[in-house]
Design a protein around this motif. Structure first.
Motif, short mmCIF file in Angstrom:
data_model
loop_
_atom_site.label_atom_id
_atom_site.label_comp_id
_atom_site.label_asym_id
_atom_site.label_seq_id
_atom_site.Cartn_x
_atom_site.Cartn_y
_atom_site.Cartn_z
N ALA A 162 0.85 -1.20 0.00
CA ALA A 162 0.00 0.00 0.00
C ALA A 162 0.89 1.24 0.00
CB ALA A 162 -0.91 -0.01 1.22
N VAL A 163 1.15 1.77 -1.17
CA VAL A 163 2.04 2.92 -1.31
C VAL A 163 1.36 4.18 -0.77
CG1 VAL A 163 3.24 4.39 -2.98
CG2 VAL A 163 3.22 1.90 -3.29
N ASP A 164 2.10 4.95 0.01
CA ASP A 164 1.60 6.20 0.58
C ASP A 164 1.78 7.31 -0.47
OD1 ASP A 164 1.00 8.47 1.98
OD2 ASP A 164 2.41 8.13 3.62
N GLY A 193 -10.50 -6.78 -4.98
CA GLY A 193 -9.93 -5.44 -5.17
C GLY A 193 -8.64 -5.26 -4.41
N CYS A 194 -7.61 -4.79 -5.11
CA CYS A 194 -6.31 -4.55 -4.47
C CYS A 194 -5.61 -3.41 -5.21
CB CYS A 194 -5.45 -5.82 -4.50
SG CYS A 194 -4.95 -6.34 -6.16
N VAL A 195 -4.38 -3.13 -4.81
CA VAL A 195 -3.62 -2.06 -5.45
C VAL A 195 -3.38 -2.37 -6.92
CG1 VAL A 195 -1.40 -0.86 -5.45
CG2 VAL A 195 -2.51 -1.43 -3.28
N SER A 196 -3.11 -3.63 -7.23
CA SER A 196 -2.75 -4.02 -8.60
C SER A 196 -3.88 -3.77 -9.59
CB SER A 196 -2.36 -5.50 -8.62
OG SER A 196 -2.03 -5.92 -9.92
N CYS A 197 -5.14 -3.94 -9.15
CA CYS A 197 -6.28 -3.79 -10.06
C CYS A 197 -7.06 -2.51 -9.79
CB CYS A 197 -7.20 -5.00 -9.98
SG CYS A 197 -7.91 -5.27 -8.34
N SER A 198 -6.43 -1.55 -9.10
CA SER A 198 -7.07 -0.27 -8.77
C SER A 198 -8.38 -0.48 -8.01
CB SER A 198 -7.32 0.55 -10.04
OG SER A 198 -6.11 0.78 -10.73
N LYS A 199 -8.40 -1.48 -7.12
CA LYS A 199 -9.53 -1.77 -6.23
C LYS A 199 -10.80 -2.23 -6.96
CE LYS A 199 -7.13 -0.35 -2.67
NZ LYS A 199 -6.60 -1.30 -1.67
N THR A 200 -10.68 -2.65 -8.23
CA THR A 200 -11.86 -3.07 -8.98
C THR A 200 -12.11 -4.57 -8.86
OG1 THR A 200 -10.62 -3.44 -11.03
CG2 THR A 200 -11.54 -1.22 -10.67
N ASP A 208 14.73 5.55 -11.66
CA ASP A 208 13.95 4.34 -11.37
C ASP A 208 13.86 4.10 -9.86
OD1 ASP A 208 13.44 3.87 -14.00
OD2 ASP A 208 14.94 2.30 -14.26
N VAL A 209 13.35 5.10 -9.15
CA VAL A 209 13.12 5.00 -7.71
C VAL A 209 11.70 5.48 -7.43
CG1 VAL A 209 15.53 5.31 -7.04
CG2 VAL A 209 14.04 7.31 -7.27
N LEU A 210 11.14 5.05 -6.27
CA LEU A 210 9.79 5.49 -5.90
C LEU A 210 9.67 5.56 -4.38
CD1 LEU A 210 6.89 6.12 -6.99
CD2 LEU A 210 6.35 3.74 -6.44
N PRO A 211 9.43 6.75 -3.83
CA PRO A 211 9.14 6.84 -2.39
C PRO A 211 7.82 6.13 -2.11
CG PRO A 211 9.64 9.00 -3.34
CD PRO A 211 9.42 8.07 -4.48
N ILE A 212 7.80 5.25 -1.09
CA ILE A 212 6.58 4.47 -0.85
C ILE A 212 6.00 4.67 0.55
CG2 ILE A 212 7.17 2.69 -2.54
CD1 ILE A 212 8.15 0.94 -0.22
N ALA A 213 6.78 5.26 1.48
CA ALA A 213 6.25 5.45 2.84
C ALA A 213 7.17 6.39 3.62
CB ALA A 213 6.14 4.11 3.56
N VAL A 214 6.62 6.94 4.69
CA VAL A 214 7.41 7.70 5.65
C VAL A 214 7.23 7.01 7.01
CG1 VAL A 214 7.75 9.91 6.80
CG2 VAL A 214 7.11 9.86 4.39
#
Length: 556
Positions: free
Chosen positions: A67-69, A483-490, A85-91
């Motif tokens: 669950a990316v913030d 529904g999850c992050v991968s399928c945009s909760k659909t 090719d980096v991504l901040p995902i949480a604090v």
């Protein structure tokens, strides 16, 4: 430091025998042990990356489930994320957690630290997952919202914004807004972009997996500018606002060319624009990728393998008929045969195929084009759609004179296609002789493999859905959307086709000549082994590919 092989053994990912085999293979290939294990299918890319992260004492993150913030993502510009090719995902506890596929890239970590003004803790993710996550979270939505806000602040008249749509400057706000709409739609796997004027704002919706989702509401005042910009790109008359117009445009997305078909429609609040995204990669599909069951695919192959005859693909608009026809053309196309298509419009450009665009204004109709190309020595003819008696008559005659004819019809099922041709005025004995097979199809959403949930339905639920189950039999294990992050909760990701393949046998040919009803033809076809649309859908539900609700939604 533990060796990679030890980590994989200790984690139970591989066996001793698999490790020894991989070490032997490694010396032959001259590659690293990890790459050898992945190439030979012993471990997945995610398992290898997790083991390498353990080896260097770092945490591995599965970005498909994490669950990316979004607040963390917003701390670093999207351009920097894409560059490194980096991504901040949480604090966490005042530390910015950053996913990377290259933990040794200290420059990237330093740049993120300087930009965010925070301590950075890198974690490891697979390269493919990281790129997908960057596309998902470093979205253009934020920039589009910023542009919308800027338009609301600007005190300009509508005519000025309409003229702004004609500007070629890529930094012009209207130009950037339209570019972002298209780019984000392609990233989101949308098939259509709907730009709809309402009384107070401009609404943008994307059709993803066959369902429309609202993604943006922009100020009403930019409507003329957006419409003008799209019309210019599609070579449409920007001065004409009273009648529907059609055009075509191309964009480059991630290094590949994507075509878009543009249609305008005057409404009470202004011109609505629909952009159909034509992904050329679809045109190279293999029939095996189109969700045919083994039995249906074998029956269909027997038909298109013949040198002559007519094959029809039926179904409503948006049911994948064109994709099936293009995949069939790919299957039969060879250098030694001449393939010609007549389409309105030509949706996909196919290499090595002669494609003709219908142009009624110039007098080039389906029937006229078909009559002409039959004098051009074709072996295979693909006709976009059979719309009238003349086109149907010429198509049937072409199939009877040694050509393989592929086309579409709008009918609810395969048996109805036979009666539809007769209703068009074609002699029944000609239909029976020319027609070789009919494929009816629908598109259902595919359950997300990450989050679909198995469950045991009750007998009452099965009976209400019409699912083929008899008392006394074991209850089937079905799957439902979660529904999850991968399928945009659909709960769904991608689509699959539900098919009904009817081969025209001697018994069905006798029905055609006798002008039997489509119901009688359907009974005979089922008795000879045809699997009805709904039954094919139930088979895919039982296989865990889709849900009961989806089959009921697309199959009457």
């Amino acid at each position: 430091m533990k060796q990679l092989g030890e980590i994989l053994l200790d984690g139970g990912v591989i066996t001793q025998a698999q490790l020894l085999t991989a070490l032997d293979e490694q010396s032959t290939r001259g590659t690293s042990l990890g790459r050898t294990l992945v190439d030979t299918g012993v471990v997945s890319e995610a398992q290898l990356t997790a083991a390498l992260a353990t080896q260097v004492g770092m945490e591995f993150i599965d970005l498909e489930d994490y669950a990316v913030d979004r607040a963390a993502v917003a701390r670093v510009p999207a351009a920097l994320c894409r560059r490194h090719d980096v991504l901040p995902i949480a604090v966490k506890d005042g530390v910015l957690v950053v996913a990377t596929s290259n933990p040794g890239n200290v420059v990237a970590v330093d740049d993120v630290r300087a930009m965010a003004g925070m301590t950075v803790r890198p974690v490891v993710a697979t390269h493919d997952d990281l790129l997908r996550a960057i596309d998902r979270y470093c979205r253009a939505d934020g920039e589009m919202e910023d542009l919308s806000s800027a338009f609301e602040v600007l005190q300009v008249v509508e005519e000025d914004l309409a003229r702004a749509g004609a500007v070629a400057d890529s930094e012009a706000p209207i130009v950037r807004f339209v570019n972002l709409l298209v780019t984000q739609a392609i990233t989101d796997r949308a098939s259509d972009i709907h730009i709809e004027p309402t009384e107070h704002h401009l609404r943008v919706r994307y059709r993803i997996d066959g369902v429309l989702h609202e993604t943006q509401r922009a100020p009403k005042q930019i409507q003329s500018g957006v419409v003008s910009r799209i019309k210019i790109l599609a070579d449409i008359d920007i001065a004409e606002r009273r009648k529907p117009q059609d055009g075509r445009m191309s964009v480059t997305h991630n290094g590949r060319k994507v075509d878009l078909r543009v249609a305008t429609l005057p409404t009470v609040w202004g011109e609505k624009i629909v952009l159909r995204i034509l992904d050329n990669s679809t045109a190279s599909l293999d029939l095996r990728e189109l969700s045919f069951t083994d039995g249906n695919l074998a029956a269909y192959r027997r038909s298109y393998a013949k040198p002559y005859g007519m094959i029809l693909v039926t179904g409503p608009t948006g049911s994948g008929k064109s994709t099936t026809l293009y995949a069939t053309v790919n299957a039969v196309s060879r250098p030694e045969i001449n393939v010609i298509t007549v389409e309105d419009p030509v949706e996909y450009r196919l290499p090595g195929i002669n494609q003709v665009q219908v142009n009624p204004k110039a007098g080039l109709t389906f029937a006229g084009a078909l009559r002409s190309i039959l004098r051009s020595d074709p072996d295979v003819v693909l006709l976009g759609e059979i719309r009238d008696h003349e086109t149907a008559q010429i198509s049937v005659e072409a199939a009877l004179t040694g050509h393989l004819v592929l086309s579409t019809l709008h009918t609810n099922d395969a048996p109805s296609a036979v009666t539809r041709l007769v209703e068009m005025g074609i002699e029944p004995f000609l239909v029976g002789s020319a027609l070789d097979a009919v494929v009816a199809q629908r598109l259902a959403r595919r359950l997300c493999a990450k989050c679909k949930q198995p469950y045991a339905p009750t007998p009452a639920e099965l009976a209400a859905a019409g699912f083929p189950w008899a008392p006394g039999e074991d209850l089937p294990v079905l799957h439902r959307a979660v529904g999850c992050v991968s399928c945009s909760k659909t709960g769904y990701r991608g689509r699959l086709a539900v098919h009904e393949v009817m081969q025209v046998t001697e018994a069905i040919e006798r029905h055609v000549v006798a002008r039997s009803s489509s119901a009688e033809i359907a009974r005979t076809a089922r008795a000879e082994g045809m699997v009805p649309l709904r039954q094919d859908g139930w088979d895919k539900v039982t296989a865990g590919l889709t849900s009961v609700e989806e089959v009921l939604r697309v199959v009457a």
